[in-house]
Design a protein around this motif. Structure first.
Motif, PDB file in Angstrom:
ATOM      1  N   ASN A 127       0.821  -1.212   0.000  1.00 12.46           N
ATOM      2  CA  ASN A 127       0.000   0.000   0.000  1.00 12.46           C
ATOM      3  C   ASN A 127       0.857   1.265   0.000  1.00 12.46           C
ATOM      4  O   ASN A 127       0.481   2.267  -0.605  1.00 12.46           O
ATOM      5  CB  ASN A 127      -0.958   0.004   1.196  1.00 12.46           C
ATOM      6  N   SER A 128       2.006   1.210   0.661  1.00 13.49           N
ATOM      7  CA  SER A 128       2.918   2.356   0.626  1.00 13.49           C
ATOM      8  C   SER A 128       3.406   2.612  -0.792  1.00 13.49           C
ATOM      9  O   SER A 128       3.496   3.763  -1.238  1.00 13.49           O
ATOM     10  CB  SER A 128       4.118   2.106   1.559  1.00 13.49           C
ATOM     11  N   ALA A 129       3.714   1.539  -1.523  1.00  7.67           N
ATOM     12  CA  ALA A 129       4.154   1.671  -2.916  1.00  7.67           C
ATOM     13  C   ALA A 129       3.037   2.223  -3.791  1.00  7.67           C
ATOM     14  O   ALA A 129       3.269   3.045  -4.689  1.00  7.67           O
ATOM     15  CB  ALA A 129       4.627   0.315  -3.442  1.00  7.67           C
ATOM     16  N   VAL A 130       1.802   1.783  -3.546  1.00  9.51           N
ATOM     17  CA  VAL A 130       0.649   2.285  -4.307  1.00  9.51           C
ATOM     18  C   VAL A 130       0.505   3.794  -4.117  1.00  9.51           C
ATOM     19  O   VAL A 130       0.316   4.552  -5.077  1.00  9.51           O
ATOM     20  CB  VAL A 130      -0.649   1.559  -3.861  1.00  9.51           C
ATOM     21  N   ILE A 131       0.597   4.238  -2.873  1.00  9.51           N
ATOM     22  CA  ILE A 131       0.443   5.680  -2.576  1.00  9.51           C
ATOM     23  C   ILE A 131       1.591   6.480  -3.180  1.00  9.51           C
ATOM     24  O   ILE A 131       1.389   7.534  -3.785  1.00  9.51           O
ATOM     25  CB  ILE A 131       0.366   5.905  -1.051  1.00  9.51           C
ATOM     26  N   LEU A 132       2.812   5.959  -3.029  1.00 12.03           N
ATOM     27  CA  LEU A 132       3.983   6.666  -3.575  1.00 12.03           C
ATOM     28  C   LEU A 132       3.888   6.767  -5.094  1.00 12.03           C
ATOM     29  O   LEU A 132       4.277   7.780  -5.690  1.00 12.03           O
ATOM     30  CB  LEU A 132       5.253   5.914  -3.166  1.00 12.03           C
ATOM     31  N   HIS A 133       3.358   5.729  -5.716  1.00 12.77           N
ATOM     32  CA  HIS A 133       3.173   5.726  -7.167  1.00 12.77           C
ATOM     33  C   HIS A 133       2.216   6.845  -7.580  1.00 12.77           C
ATOM     34  O   HIS A 133       2.454   7.568  -8.554  1.00 12.77           O
ATOM     35  CB  HIS A 133       2.634   4.362  -7.588  1.00 12.77           C
ATOM     36  N   LEU A 134       1.131   7.012  -6.845  1.00  9.23           N
ATOM     37  CA  LEU A 134       0.155   8.068  -7.148  1.00  9.23           C
ATOM     38  C   LEU A 134       0.764   9.454  -6.954  1.00  9.23           C
ATOM     39  O   LEU A 134       0.534  10.364  -7.748  1.00  9.23           O
ATOM     40  CB  LEU A 134      -1.085   7.896  -6.247  1.00  9.23           C
ATOM     41  N   ILE A 135       1.578   9.603  -5.903  1.00  9.54           N
ATOM     42  CA  ILE A 135       2.248  10.889  -5.671  1.00  9.54           C
ATOM     43  C   ILE A 135       3.215  11.192  -6.806  1.00  9.54           C
ATOM     44  O   ILE A 135       3.275  12.309  -7.327  1.00  9.54           O
ATOM     45  CB  ILE A 135       2.999  10.871  -4.316  1.00  9.54           C
ATOM     46  N   CYS A 136       3.973  10.174  -7.201  1.00  5.28           N
ATOM     47  CA  CYS A 136       4.991  10.349  -8.243  1.00  5.28           C
ATOM     48  C   CYS A 136       4.376  10.852  -9.546  1.00  5.28           C
ATOM     49  O   CYS A 136       4.953  11.707 -10.225  1.00  5.28           O
ATOM     50  CB  CYS A 136       5.712   9.024  -8.460  1.00  5.28           C
ATOM     51  N   TYR A 137       3.192  10.346  -9.885  1.00  4.56           N
ATOM     52  CA  TYR A 137       2.570  10.717 -11.146  1.00  4.56           C
ATOM     53  C   TYR A 137       1.735  11.982 -11.060  1.00  4.56           C
ATOM     54  O   TYR A 137       1.407  12.570 -12.081  1.00  4.56           O
ATOM     55  CB  TYR A 137       1.722   9.551 -11.678  1.00  4.56           C
ATOM     56  N   HIS A 138       1.417  12.422  -9.848  1.00 11.04           N
ATOM     57  CA  HIS A 138       0.604  13.626  -9.714  1.00 11.04           C
ATOM     58  C   HIS A 138       1.424  14.854  -9.299  1.00 11.04           C
ATOM     59  O   HIS A 138       0.958  15.983  -9.443  1.00 11.04           O
ATOM     60  CB  HIS A 138      -0.514  13.416  -8.675  1.00 11.04           C
ATOM     61  N   ASP A 139       2.632  14.636  -8.763  1.00 10.71           N
ATOM     62  CA  ASP A 139       3.431  15.757  -8.273  1.00 10.71           C
ATOM     63  C   ASP A 139       4.867  15.632  -8.781  1.00 10.71           C
ATOM     64  O   ASP A 139       5.697  14.925  -8.205  1.00 10.71           O
ATOM     65  CB  ASP A 139       3.400  15.789  -6.735  1.00 10.71           C
ATOM     66  N   ARG A 140       5.156  16.325  -9.866  1.00 13.34           N
ATOM     67  CA  ARG A 140       6.484  16.233 -10.496  1.00 13.34           C
ATOM     68  C   ARG A 140       7.595  16.693  -9.557  1.00 13.34           C
ATOM     69  O   ARG A 140       8.707  16.163  -9.587  1.00 13.34           O
ATOM     70  CB  ARG A 140       6.515  17.102 -11.760  1.00 13.34           C
ATOM     71  N   GLU A 141       7.288  17.693  -8.706  1.00 18.96           N
ATOM     72  CA  GLU A 141       8.328  18.256  -7.850  1.00 18.96           C
ATOM     73  C   GLU A 141       8.861  17.238  -6.853  1.00 18.96           C
ATOM     74  O   GLU A 141       9.991  17.364  -6.372  1.00 18.96           O
ATOM     75  CB  GLU A 141       7.777  19.485  -7.115  1.00 18.96           C
ATOM     76  N   LYS A 142       8.046  16.255  -6.478  1.00 11.31           N
ATOM     77  CA  LYS A 142       8.480  15.276  -5.486  1.00 11.31           C
ATOM     78  C   LYS A 142       9.318  14.153  -6.095  1.00 11.31           C
ATOM     79  O   LYS A 142       9.883  13.322  -5.372  1.00 11.31           O
ATOM     80  CB  LYS A 142       7.259  14.678  -4.775  1.00 11.31           C
TER      81      LYS A 142
END
Length: 457
Positions: free
Chosen positions: A382-397
């Motif tokens: 689940n941590s990987a799922v959330i990080l994946h969503l952040i990665c694709y929605h927030d380029r700065e991160k």
């Protein structure tokens, strides 16, 4: 077929054989005997159906955490012992009856043999079944369940009448109604019309603020037990008095009453139409409040209800607006219900506002720490799922995630050793970061190729 199932089938057949023989051989057989024969035959049919469905699942491996440790089958009614272990209700109930209250996993004598429904796991099992085209088997009921008789119907009418009398009589009636609705599926069926529900709601006319706490809790628990019956779920959700009572109970009841109200919301939210009704009622705000203020069991009930409600897209936005992301992160940092809350957070993170809240409250660093340090497969997934969503929605991160990967190779190790879903998400994140996955597999400090054209899939 498991040994426990074979024994149950054998007991059912023997019971049915005796009942049918007594009916056939006697001219003065009773209606009660016929009812018992029908019940035994129905239980035998349900058990056969369960076995059939389990054969259908041979080509769809059931995740280990969805299986009962006693039967090794997909759980249909998961419950939690006071030791924290989860089992399927009929199998753990039989075990506790035979082994004098000893937990089969912890091997501890239980001071209290309380079986608490694991609503969150039940919701996750239900969604897994839908995603994989698996029919969830019907729960296996004990063959010694009480039979509904005219005496029971008369008693039910009498108890509902007492709810209009003095406080002491209301409390006595509500306590018994709670137990009857919990124990007898046939009693729950009798509440399948508006008139019966409205009779149950009589004491609510004075408002919850001045209601006796014990009466309040027993009425809410009765609603929870009634809602177990699928045909009652829509009826309850469409009753404005019931929904108003649930909202008031979430807002101002005792922690136990608020927890039972949240469990009732979860149960009713199994229907898609009810998700929309309850989402519009204002319940989400008070569920989020309970998530923040309740004890662990109340928090689990609130998280379960929110998890179920958020399968309706508009409820995700409402949950995020009420500050759920910040509260969940705080609880996870304190090591409270980490597994359950990460499941809810993964669902919320499909909304851009949730991603924004995660980023603003240090969620990226925290998720990377979990991936690096935690050993529980589902938590890492689940941590990987959330990080994946952040990665694709927030380029700065992406720069922060890339820096972590260069220093520790966290995602590369997950690609090698994680669950199939975690591997897919980690691989996708590496692709997004422009990191050569094949190189990463052989190097704990992966080489990095900057891919300026990488973008959201």
């Amino acid at each position: 077929m498991a040994i426990a199932e074979e024994e149950q089938v054998s007991a059912l057949k023997q019971k049915l054989r005796e009942l049918v023989e007594s009916i056939v051989d006697r001219d003065d057989y009773t209606v009660h005997a016929a009812d018992k024969a029908i019940h035994a035959l129905s239980a035998l049919k349900d058990l056969k159906s369960t076995t059939f469905h389990s054969t259908n699942m041979e080509h769809t491996p059931v995740p280990l955490h969805f299986r009962c440790p006693l039967s090794d089958h997909l759980m249909t009614d998961p419950v939690i012992l006071t030791t924290g272990q989860t089992f399927d209700r009929p199998f753990i109930q039989k075990w506790l009856n035979e082994v004098n209250g000893v937990c089969p996993q912890a091997q501890e004598v239980l001071s209290l043999c309380i079986l608490t429904p694991n609503f969150l796991l039940q919701g996750m099992i239900s969604e897994w079944c839908k995603e994989n085209g698996v029919d969830l088997p019907k729960p296996i009921f004990d063959i010694h369940d009480e039979q509904l008789t005219e005496a029971h119907k008369h008693r039910l009418r009498s108890l509902l009448f007492k709810l209009s009398l003095s406080l002491s009589e209301q409390k006595e009636a509500a306590r018994e109604l709670r137990q009857l609705a919990k124990r007898m599926s046939a009693i729950r069926t009798l509440f399948g019309n508006s008139q019966m529900v409205n009779l149950l709601m009589r004491p609510v006319s004075i408002g919850t603020a001045s209601m006796d706490p014990d009466l309040h809790d027993d009425l809410i628990a009765t609603l929870l037990n009634i809602s177990i019956n699928d045909t009652n779920k829509r009826l309850l959700a469409e009753n404005e008095k019931v929904i108003s009572f649930l909202i008031d109970s979430l807002k101002s009841g005792t922690v136990q009453t608020r927890s039972n109200a949240a469990a009732a919301v979860f149960s009713m939210s199994s229907l898609d139409s009810n998700k929309h009704i309850i989402g519009k009622s204002g319940a989400i705000k008070y569920l989020v409040d309970l998530l923040e203020e309740g004890d662990p069991l109340a928090m689990k009930d609130a998280a379960s209800a929110l998890f179920k409600l958020c399968f309706a897209r508009e409820n995700i936005a409402k949950t995020v607006r009420e500050g759920a992301v910040q509260i969940i992160l705080g609880k996870i940092v304190d090591h409270v219900l980490v597994d359950e809350l990460l499941s809810l957070l993964a669902l919320l993170a499909t909304h851009s506002k949730a991603v924004e809240a995660l980023v603003n409250h240090g969620g990226v660093r925290f998720l990377l720490d979990i991936l690096r340090e935690n050993t529980v497969e589902r938590i890492k997934e689940n941590s990987a799922v959330i990080l994946h969503l952040i990665c694709y929605h927030d380029r700065e991160k992406r720069a922060e995630i890339r820096e972590e990967e260069m220093a520790n190779g966290t995602l590369s190790r997950l690609v090698q050793n994680g669950s199939s879903r975690a591997k897919r998400k980690a691989s996708s994140i590496l692709h997004c970061l422009g990191i050569d996955e094949s190189t990463s597999h052989n190097n704990p400090l992966p080489s990095v190729t900057i891919n300026s054209t990488s973008s959201s899939n």
